[in-house]
Design a protein around this motif. Structure first.
Motif, PDB file in Angstrom:
ATOM      1  N   PRO A   1      -7.053   7.163  -2.434  1.00 11.07           N
ATOM      2  CA  PRO A   1      -7.733   6.249  -3.528  1.00 11.07           C
ATOM      3  C   PRO A   1      -8.614   7.386  -4.304  1.00 11.07           C
ATOM      4  O   PRO A   1      -8.895   8.437  -4.111  1.00 11.07           O
TER       5      PRO A   1
ATOM      6  N   GLU B   1      -1.640  -3.015  -8.248  1.00 12.86           N
ATOM      7  CA  GLU B   1      -1.229  -1.512  -7.949  1.00 12.86           C
ATOM      8  C   GLU B   1      -2.537  -0.636  -8.135  1.00 12.86           C
ATOM      9  O   GLU B   1      -2.947   0.232  -7.031  1.00 12.86           O
TER      10      GLU B   1
ATOM     11  N   ASP C   1      -0.286  -7.599   0.470  1.00 16.25           N
ATOM     12  CA  ASP C   1       0.758  -7.195   1.447  1.00 16.25           C
ATOM     13  C   ASP C   1       2.088  -7.793   1.487  1.00 16.25           C
ATOM     14  O   ASP C   1       2.156  -8.839   1.760  1.00 16.25           O
TER      15      ASP C   1
ATOM     16  N   ARG D   1      -5.407  -6.497  -0.506  1.00 17.09           N
ATOM     17  CA  ARG D   1      -4.618  -6.736   0.837  1.00 17.09           C
ATOM     18  C   ARG D   1      -4.049  -8.110   0.903  1.00 17.09           C
ATOM     19  O   ARG D   1      -3.097  -8.360   1.720  1.00 17.09           O
TER      20      ARG D   1
ATOM     21  N   GLU E   1       1.453   4.737  -8.597  1.00 14.05           N
ATOM     22  CA  GLU E   1       0.116   4.894  -7.824  1.00 14.05           C
ATOM     23  C   GLU E   1      -0.367   6.250  -8.073  1.00 14.05           C
ATOM     24  O   GLU E   1      -1.453   6.125  -8.131  1.00 14.05           O
TER      25      GLU E   1
ATOM     26  N   ARG F   1      -5.132  -1.397  -5.359  1.00 14.00           N
ATOM     27  CA  ARG F   1      -4.712  -0.531  -4.157  1.00 14.00           C
ATOM     28  C   ARG F   1      -5.192   0.928  -4.097  1.00 14.00           C
ATOM     29  O   ARG F   1      -5.557   1.391  -2.876  1.00 14.00           O
ATOM     30  N   CYS F   2      -5.625   1.350  -5.341  1.00 16.49           N
ATOM     31  CA  CYS F   2      -5.961   2.963  -5.321  1.00 16.49           C
ATOM     32  C   CYS F   2      -7.385   2.989  -5.537  1.00 16.49           C
ATOM     33  O   CYS F   2      -8.018   3.919  -5.795  1.00 16.49           O
TER      34      CYS F   2
ATOM     35  N   ARG G   1      -9.998  -2.702  -3.433  1.00 15.60           N
ATOM     36  CA  ARG G   1      -9.042  -2.129  -2.491  1.00 15.60           C
ATOM     37  C   ARG G   1      -8.920  -3.418  -1.112  1.00 15.60           C
ATOM     38  O   ARG G   1      -7.913  -3.616  -0.827  1.00 15.60           O
TER      39      ARG G   1
ATOM     40  N   ALA H   1       0.782  -1.223  -0.071  1.00 14.93           N
ATOM     41  CA  ALA H   1      -0.126  -0.240   0.035  1.00 14.93           C
ATOM     42  C   ALA H   1       0.934   1.314   0.028  1.00 14.93           C
ATOM     43  O   ALA H   1       1.919   1.163   0.854  1.00 14.93           O
TER      44      ALA H   1
END
Length: 693
Positions: free
Chosen positions: A201, A299, A367, A364, A275, A302-303, A360, A196
């Motif tokens: 976001p 990626e 990670d 995770r 990102e 994640r955003c 999102r 992250a």
């Protein structure tokens, strides 16, 4: 545990390098001794930031003029004794006898507990020259079927001699197990680590589709561009951004021109960190024929950006759940199916945001600490095979689970760390700067903005809050557009002790400009203004500013065989019925010409520049005209350009096509509109010679 990663060239920004840096950082944060070994050194410093505790060494010095440069080493011209790896063997860093010797020497002498190879040729070296003192692990960052038949056979031989072989998709692990029945090597999947990043976001409202990756055939950006042509026909207010570089850039640029999409499709070049760019998108697009994993997919997730991807082998279908956190498009459906999936999310903002929120959560699973734990568990299980006691390793595995962090190394005595900051554009066009207190002295401080190369020495001084008054652990300063007027130019950021003029340059960690993507220039009492924070080529934090009495923001440029048509919106004035567009020659007024500007209502206007008018006023081998709007007779000219939005420099992204037209005296002339270093629109007419064709 001491873990070494063997990279062919760690000084780039490719997916293998990013995943290694991510994983290495997580292992170091958990207390392990991590070393990245780059076979070649091609730059002074890595382009990616390393976590504290991760060391880098290189085996072959490739920087010209650097001490110990190996370019003239006699063995650098002799062929390698290892098999060919097509990914590097045909490039400028092809393996040689020197490569063999340096890698073999490292593998014979390292005191690592585990060495991890990251591409086929390195796995081959690890098999041939590695020793039983450490665990030997090979990685596959592509896929079995991606390699040519000979490389498949060579790598299979290497895999059989390793302790473990890790792929980034379950499907590829199954493929390797099928073609290597009976080998003792542990073959398994551990996906790439994707951290992250402290980037806000997306809000999903930018009307922008974003794609990123190497511009190579397997990525099928041609399919994406053709699909977007169908989208643009129905939704002309949407745009596509392609981030990356590669051999396919020229072909894609030609395709964009052929389809007339140069106002909506932009090749943005390579950007790191990526990102900040994903966060500018409402939709992410992956159009590949094959993806071994899909770093860009995670990626983007994640955003909070929902991904539309071809359902290609191998990675996307293992990351994306269709209809829950993204959309999968059958490759057989071609550009029509891909365009349909894009339009589905373009037309349904509710689904778009729901998929983004779920994405999102999905991300995770990747990670870095979770992926690091899987690697430690693997190495823990394998080390007893090397006749090592496992009790200490079990404690190391528990360390990962506890996520204990190693204390960052202290700077050398007398060397104060440079102030580090993250910056973000605000929705009203301001800039918020968040400084890391770790790089700041304890006394009262100011944030100083100085206009670069300003004879008047103009600056703005903002008192910084104390260390006790931080936001999320950082000292925050806000440069508000309503409170500050910044003259046009570039403003560099510094930190100074309050009441003194001695300053220290602020280093840039991250710059977020997603809030600017749809923001137009703002009309103020001081003039028409726009600010864009950015990271300089030297890694420092600066703000590009524009301030002028009036400005015409270009909306569209259409290049035809006989003329270039421009549509723009005027800020700071109103175009009257007698408004004209002035092409001001850099050779002098004798070469100027004007054309009528047609008001379109709401401060918008259009003008057509006949190429014949430019040809009739040529005066040099390369003629240039700056375009200005005269809103009324006798009024001050307003520059045309693109200062709104999120780009400090549009010269390489906003590219318009050229046309070739005959000239009676100078011969064939190439006419092209282009963006200047001030982000202004100009017209070029250049005589073609053998050197310029």
């Amino acid at each position: 545990m001491k873990i070494a990663f063997l990279l062919y060239n760690a000084f780039g920004i490719g997916g293998t390098i990013r995943s290694t840096v991510n994983l290495g950082g997580a292992l170091a944060a958990a207390g392990h001794d991590v070393e990245i070994v780059s076979v070649h050194r091609t730059r002074d410093a890595l382009r990616l930031d390393l976590a504290p505790g991760v060391r880098v060494r290189s085996l072959i010095e490739c920087r010209r003029g650097a001490p110990g440069h190996d370019g003239e080493h006699p063995h650098a011209a002799e062929p390698t004794a290892l098999w060919e790896d097509s990914g590097v063997s045909n490039g400028p860093l092809a393996p040689t006898r020197l490569t063999d010797e340096r890698v073999a020497a490292y593998l014979r002498t390292t005191d690592a507990d585990a060495v991890i190879g990251t591409r086929p040729v390195l796995n081959g070296y690890l098999d041939r020259y590695g020793t039983s003192r450490y665990v030997r692990v090979g990685q596959e960052h592509l896929t079995h079927d991606f390699h040519n038949p000979q490389l498949r056979e060579d790598q299979k031989t290497a895999v059989a001699g390793l302790d473990a072989f890790v792929t980034v998709s379950e499907s590829d692990a199954a493929r390797y197990r099928a073609v290597l029945p009976g080998v003792r090597t542990r073959i398994l999947c551990i996906p790439n680590a994707v951290p992250a990043v402290p980037v806000a976001p997306t809000d999903g409202g930018s009307r922008t589709v974003v794609a990123a990756g190497r511009l190579i055939p397997v990525k099928r950006y041609d399919r994406l561009v053709r699909a977007f042509a169908k989208v643009a026909a129905d939704r002309p207010d949407w745009s596509l951004r392609l981030y990356g570089r590669g051999a396919g850039a020229a072909g894609l640029r030609a395709l964009v021109t052929e389809l007339g999409l140069y106002n909506q499709v932009r090749l943005m070049g390579a950007v790191t960190p990526i990102e900040t760019e994903w966060a500018k998108g409402a939709i992410a697009a992956v159009s590949s024929d094959a993806e071994s994993f899909g770093m860009t997919i995670v990626e983007a997730m994640r955003c909070g950006v929902p991904v539309v991807s071809t359902d290609c082998p191998f990675g996307p279908r293992e990351i994306i759940t269709h209809g829950r956190d993204g959309l999968l498009v059958p490759p057989a459906g071609g550009e029509d199916a891909f365009a349909g999936a894009l339009l589905r999310l373009i037309d349904d903002a509710t689904e778009r945001r729901a998929l983004g929120a779920a994405a999102r959560v999905t991300a995770r699973a990747y990670d870095p600490d979770r992926i690091a734990e899987r690697y430690v568990r693997l190495l823990t299980e394998l080390r007893p095979l090397r006749r090592r006691a496992a009790d200490g390793l079990q404690r190391a595995a528990a360390t990962v689970r506890r996520r204990t962090r190693r204390t960052p190394p202290e700077p050398p005595p007398g060397a104060a760390p440079a102030p580090q900051a993250r910056a973000a554009a605000t929705r009203d066009g301001g800039v918020v700067v968040r400084l890391d207190p770790a790089g700041l002295p304890p006394e009262p401080l100011d944030l100083v903005l100085r206009r670069r190369a300003d004879p008047g020495g103009r600056q703005i001084v903002l008192p910084l809050a104390s260390r006790a008054d931080t936001a999320d652990g950082r000292i925050e300063a806000l440069v508000e557009p309503d409170a500050h007027t910044l003259a046009e130019g570039r403003w560099d950021l510094y930190v100074a002790r309050s009441g003194t003029r001695r300053v220290r340059r602020v280093r840039s960690e991250l710059v977020e400009t997603a809030a600017l993507v749809t923001l137009m220039p703002r009309a103020t009492e001081a003039g028409v203004a726009a600010w864009v924070p950015y990271t300089t080529a030297h890694g420092n934090l600066s703000v590009r500013t524009w301030l002028r009495p009036a400005h015409a923001e270009v909306e569209q440029v259409v290049v035809g065989e006989g003329a270039t048509a421009v549509t723009a919106r005027l800020f700071g004035a109103e175009p009257g019925p007698d408004a004209v567009l002035l092409a001001a020659s850099r050779l002098g007024a004798a070469h100027d010409f004007t054309v009528p500007a047609r008001p379109l209502g709401g401060a918008r206007f259009a003008a057509t520049l006949p190429h014949g008018e430019a040809l009739a006023r040529r005066g040099a081998a390369h003629d240039l005209w700056d375009l200005r709007l005269l809103p009324a007779p006798g009024a001050a000219p307003a520059p045309l350009g693109r200062i709104g939005g999120d780009s400090a420099d549009r010269r390489r992204t906003d590219v318009y096509p050229a046309v070739e037209v005959p000239h009676p005296q100078r011969g064939t002339t190439r006419v092209r509109p282009y963006i200047t270093f001030r982000n202004e629109l100009a017209l070029s007419a250049r005589t073609l010679t053998p050197e310029t064709t």
